[in-house]
Design a protein around this motif. Structure first.
Motif, mmCIF file in Angstrom:
data_model
loop_
_atom_site.group_PDB
_atom_site.id
_atom_site.type_symbol
_atom_site.label_atom_id
_atom_site.label_comp_id
_atom_site.label_asym_id
_atom_site.label_seq_id
_atom_site.Cartn_x
_atom_site.Cartn_y
_atom_site.Cartn_z
ATOM 1 N N GLU A 143 -11.314 -1.865 -2.982
ATOM 2 C CA GLU A 143 -10.701 -0.796 -3.763
ATOM 3 C C GLU A 143 -9.270 -0.508 -3.302
ATOM 4 O O GLU A 143 -8.448 -0.032 -4.075
ATOM 5 N N VAL A 144 -9.004 -0.772 -2.007
ATOM 6 C CA VAL A 144 -7.661 -0.531 -1.480
ATOM 7 C C VAL A 144 -6.761 -1.729 -1.737
ATOM 8 O O VAL A 144 -5.615 -1.598 -2.170
ATOM 9 N N PHE A 145 -7.286 -2.916 -1.478
ATOM 10 C CA PHE A 145 -6.449 -4.104 -1.503
ATOM 11 C C PHE A 145 -6.460 -4.821 -2.856
ATOM 12 O O PHE A 145 -5.667 -5.729 -3.078
ATOM 13 N N ALA A 146 -7.369 -4.423 -3.754
ATOM 14 C CA ALA A 146 -7.416 -5.070 -5.062
ATOM 15 C C ALA A 146 -6.107 -4.854 -5.813
ATOM 16 O O ALA A 146 -5.586 -3.750 -5.890
ATOM 17 N N GLY A 147 -5.599 -5.907 -6.334
ATOM 18 C CA GLY A 147 -4.407 -5.816 -7.160
ATOM 19 C C GLY A 147 -3.099 -5.899 -6.417
ATOM 20 O O GLY A 147 -2.049 -6.001 -7.037
ATOM 21 N N LEU A 148 -3.140 -5.869 -5.052
ATOM 22 C CA LEU A 148 -1.876 -5.916 -4.318
ATOM 23 C C LEU A 148 -1.153 -7.237 -4.556
ATOM 24 O O LEU A 148 0.066 -7.280 -4.688
ATOM 25 N N PHE A 192 -13.319 2.220 4.104
ATOM 26 C CA PHE A 192 -14.546 2.914 3.694
ATOM 27 C C PHE A 192 -14.245 3.988 2.658
ATOM 28 O O PHE A 192 -13.171 4.585 2.647
ATOM 29 N N LYS A 193 -15.202 4.220 1.806
ATOM 30 C CA LYS A 193 -15.184 5.344 0.862
ATOM 31 C C LYS A 193 -16.298 6.314 1.254
ATOM 32 O O LYS A 193 -17.300 5.931 1.834
ATOM 33 N N GLY A 194 -16.099 7.583 0.905
ATOM 34 C CA GLY A 194 -17.123 8.568 1.166
ATOM 35 C C GLY A 194 -17.087 9.163 2.558
ATOM 36 O O GLY A 194 -18.067 9.774 3.000
ATOM 37 N N VAL A 195 -15.977 9.004 3.268
ATOM 38 C CA VAL A 195 -15.840 9.596 4.605
ATOM 39 C C VAL A 195 -14.960 10.833 4.499
ATOM 40 O O VAL A 195 -13.848 10.775 3.959
ATOM 41 N N GLU A 196 -15.448 11.949 5.016
ATOM 42 C CA GLU A 196 -14.694 13.200 4.946
ATOM 43 C C GLU A 196 -13.580 13.252 5.991
ATOM 44 O O GLU A 196 -13.656 12.608 7.045
ATOM 45 N N SER A 197 -12.587 14.058 5.697
ATOM 46 C CA SER A 197 -11.479 14.249 6.623
ATOM 47 C C SER A 197 -11.965 14.762 7.976
ATOM 48 O O SER A 197 -11.476 14.345 9.028
ATOM 49 N N ARG A 198 -12.972 15.640 7.957
ATOM 50 C CA ARG A 198 -13.494 16.182 9.223
ATOM 51 C C ARG A 198 -14.069 15.090 10.105
ATOM 52 O O ARG A 198 -13.971 15.147 11.344
ATOM 53 N N GLN A 231 -4.395 11.178 1.107
ATOM 54 C CA GLN A 231 -4.842 10.611 -0.162
ATOM 55 C C GLN A 231 -6.193 9.921 -0.024
ATOM 56 O O GLN A 231 -7.070 10.073 -0.865
ATOM 57 N N ARG A 232 -6.375 9.170 1.056
ATOM 58 C CA ARG A 232 -7.605 8.399 1.218
ATOM 59 C C ARG A 232 -8.806 9.296 1.526
ATOM 60 O O ARG A 232 -9.914 9.045 1.057
ATOM 61 N N TYR A 233 -8.606 10.329 2.330
ATOM 62 C CA TYR A 233 -9.724 11.188 2.732
ATOM 63 C C TYR A 233 -9.922 12.381 1.806
ATOM 64 O O TYR A 233 -10.952 13.056 1.875
ATOM 65 N N GLY A 234 -8.914 12.682 0.994
ATOM 66 C CA GLY A 234 -9.038 13.821 0.108
ATOM 67 C C GLY A 234 -9.001 15.151 0.823
ATOM 68 O O GLY A 234 -9.464 16.164 0.312
ATOM 69 N N GLY A 235 -8.431 15.169 2.027
ATOM 70 C CA GLY A 235 -8.323 16.404 2.800
ATOM 71 C C GLY A 235 -7.138 16.325 3.734
ATOM 72 O O GLY A 235 -6.803 15.242 4.240
ATOM 73 N N ILE A 239 0.834 -1.210 0.000
ATOM 74 C CA ILE A 239 0.000 0.000 0.000
ATOM 75 C C ILE A 239 0.864 1.254 0.000
ATOM 76 O O ILE A 239 0.644 2.192 -0.780
ATOM 77 N N TYR A 240 1.871 1.292 0.863
ATOM 78 C CA TYR A 240 2.732 2.474 0.953
ATOM 79 C C TYR A 240 3.517 2.692 -0.340
ATOM 80 O O TYR A 240 3.675 3.828 -0.798
ATOM 81 N N TYR A 241 4.030 1.629 -0.909
ATOM 82 C CA TYR A 241 4.810 1.786 -2.138
ATOM 83 C C TYR A 241 3.916 2.207 -3.300
ATOM 84 O O TYR A 241 4.319 3.000 -4.155
ATOM 85 N N ARG A 242 2.713 1.672 -3.354
ATOM 86 C CA ARG A 242 1.802 2.080 -4.423
ATOM 87 C C ARG A 242 1.432 3.553 -4.278
ATOM 88 O O ARG A 242 1.287 4.272 -5.266
ATOM 89 N N ALA A 243 1.279 4.019 -3.026
ATOM 90 C CA ALA A 243 0.917 5.414 -2.792
ATOM 91 C C ALA A 243 2.095 6.364 -3.010
ATOM 92 O O ALA A 243 1.896 7.559 -3.244
ATOM 93 N N GLY A 244 3.324 5.855 -2.930
ATOM 94 C CA GLY A 244 4.500 6.687 -3.146
ATOM 95 C C GLY A 244 4.674 7.775 -2.116
ATOM 96 O O GLY A 244 4.982 8.922 -2.451
ATOM 97 N N VAL A 245 4.511 7.441 -0.835
ATOM 98 C CA VAL A 245 4.522 8.444 0.223
ATOM 99 C C VAL A 245 5.852 8.467 0.962
ATOM 100 O O VAL A 245 6.608 7.486 0.960
ATOM 101 N N THR A 246 6.126 9.600 1.609
ATOM 102 C CA THR A 246 7.283 9.730 2.484
ATOM 103 C C THR A 246 6.894 9.471 3.932
ATOM 104 O O THR A 246 7.657 8.896 4.701
ATOM 105 N N THR A 247 5.705 9.912 4.311
ATOM 106 C CA THR A 247 5.187 9.680 5.659
ATOM 107 C C THR A 247 3.867 8.930 5.558
ATOM 108 O O THR A 247 3.129 9.052 4.574
#
Length: 488
Positions: A473-478, A404-410, A107-111, A92-100
């Motif tokens: 949606e998160v784990f598909a294709g790993l 989950f999808k559709g959950v806001e950062s707040r 990325q997941r929450y869009g906020g 997951i981390y490598y696919r996302a290409g993150v430093t932290t």
């Protein structure tokens, strides 16, 4: 005098070996170079860095300080946590290409709000808990093992040297030093187990109460047996899979295959070696000296090792504390630079310079807080309990964001704040007053579940959103991703 000379010589030798390894490398100047070793760590250094970031005097001094076999469950269950990191979170981390790890939340929450909050909690734990506790336990070990200097002087020495590694070489220097010192620490720690058993004629049970020898914890023990099936697994998932100082090492390899090899190697070391070295010496010390809490390991080492070899081990332990402290410092600086400075102050022109400034500040704060931990009866139990303030709330944000999808950062922010407040009330109000009869490991499950519920409820009833359970949606294709997937 012999012990001190050997200690100084070995400490210098480890530093020179680290320099000799690194001098051929181009240090670079990007945040990836400073905080992820440029993505160049091979599996051996990944394994060494993960092992020594965890195995410092917090474990050797703190777990042996309980003087009971039961504490081995922390390390045995850690094996499961590392497997989850290797096969679930590393891809997951490598696919996302993150430093932290906090970048993944954004990325997941869009906020970015949840990223900032979780990063702040990480920094809270590192600066106020892990760094000063590590320096305290390291200084305590050196002092009880025969390096007769004031506790604060020893803590200051360890902190300053750790800061120098962080400033000079970033994560690459830290990982190399952790690996070199780790080989020495593990080798001599195993020897201490053998010598400790020999000192008690290979009979741990003689004169030792049964509750110190059992692996089935009673309700009032540090680890009641049932908690292995409640909060323990979630603590391990948090620590090994979402905790920046650990996951940072796994994200510093060139690809998923190399990272996974390193994590699995660390898992093998954890299950085969670590449980024995963190509990057997403590029980032997109880038989030899009685109930002496966190002084047990250092006193035993001073008793069973000859002066020259105790100096070698003191140097290895000092290197482990320095490496552990530097690793946490590097992770903390990375979180500040990526999640706060770049977001609220401005683009970082020179990550090495910023790293040096923040590292110096963290060093001063950490050393100043060392006396706070000197009054603790058991450093490891205190750390595990305080860890709940941030661990379960942070894990709830990952669970909601990944499943989950559709959950806001707040909404995720509300869940994290709920969890922090709930656990704080339990730890500092309800439990001391006897209002709630749950063990803190059990209450971590309550904190986690209610935090997830709070986030989803706020998202639905206040923000009007509709969360959709969508883990595929998160784990598909790993599983299909190439083992040679390139870094970031």
């Amino acid at each position: 005098m012999t012990q001190l000379a050997v200690f100084a010589s070995l400490t210098l030798a480890i530093a020179l070996a680290t320099w000799a390894t690194l001098r051929r490398e181009d240090p670079g100047a990007t945040r990836k170079d400073v905080y992820l070793a440029g993505g160049k760590l091979n599996w051996l250094f990944v394994a060494g860095a993960i092992t020594l970031t965890n195995l410092s005097t917090d474990q050797l001094v703190g777990m042996n300080g309980n003087q009971m076999l039961l504490l081995a469950w922390w390390e045995i269950s850690g094996f499961v946590g590392l497997l989850i990191l290797a096969f679930v979170f590393v891809p997951i981390y490598y696919r996302a290409g993150v430093t932290t790890v906090t970048e993944l939340l954004e990325q997941r929450y869009g906020g970015g709000g949840i990223r900032t909050l979780v990063s702040a909690l990480f920094l809270f734990g590192m600066v106020l808990i892990y760094l000063p506790a590590g320096l305290y336990s390291g200084a305590l070990f050196l002092k009880t093992a025969g390096i007769d200097f004031p506790l604060m002087a020893l803590a200051g020495f360890l902190g300053v040297i750790a800061a120098a590694y962080t400033m000079a070489g970033g994560l690459r220097a830290v990982a190399v030093m952790e690996t070199y010192s780790g080989i020495g620490v593990l080798a001599i720690a195993v020897l201490i187990v053998i010598l400790a058993l020999n000192a008690v004629d290979w009979d741990l049970a003689r004169g030792v109460p049964a509750e110190r020898l059992t692996m089935v914890g009673a309700a009032d023990s540090p680890i009641p047996f049932h908690t292995l099936f409640t909060g323990m697994i979630f603590i391990q998932i948090y620590y090994w899979s979402t905790n920046q100082p650990i996951t940072q090492k796994a994200m510093a390899a060139p690809n998923v295959k190399e990272a996974r090899k390193g994590v699995l190697a660390a898992a093998v070391v954890r299950i085969l070696i670590i449980p024995a070295i963190v509990v057997i010496p403590g029980v032997a010390a109880f038989q030899l000296f009685g109930d002496i809490d966190d002084a047990a390991y250092g006193r035993l080492v001073g008793e069973v090792l000859p002066p020259w070899l105790s100096g070698v081990f003191a140097a290895a332990i000092a290197a482990a504390v320095i490496a552990h402290t530097a690793a946490v410092m590097n992770a903390a600086v990375g979180l500040y630079a990526v999640d706060f400075h770049e977001k609220f102050v401005g683009k970082v022109a020179n990550h090495w310079r910023l790293s040096a400034i923040i590292t110096a500040l963290l060093t001063v704060i950490s050393i100043a807080l060392v006396p706070v931990f000197a009054s603790a009866t058991s450093i490891i139990n205190l750390l595990q309990q305080l860890n709940g303030l941030s661990s379960m709330p942070i894990l709830s944000a990952f669970i909601v964001g990944l499943l989950f999808k559709g959950v806001e950062s707040r909404a995720a922010i509300v869940g994290v704040i709920w969890g922090f407040a709930t656990y704080a009330l339990f730890s500092f109000v309800a439990e001391p007053a006897g209002m709630i009869g749950l063990h803190y490991i059990d209450f971590m499950v309550v904190t986690l579940v209610t935090s997830v519920i709070a986030a989803l409820a706020f998202n639905r009833f206040v923000l009007g959103g509709r969360a959709r359970f969508a883990p595929r949606e998160v784990f598909a294709g790993l599983a299909k991703r190439s083992a040679d997937e390139t870094f970031g």
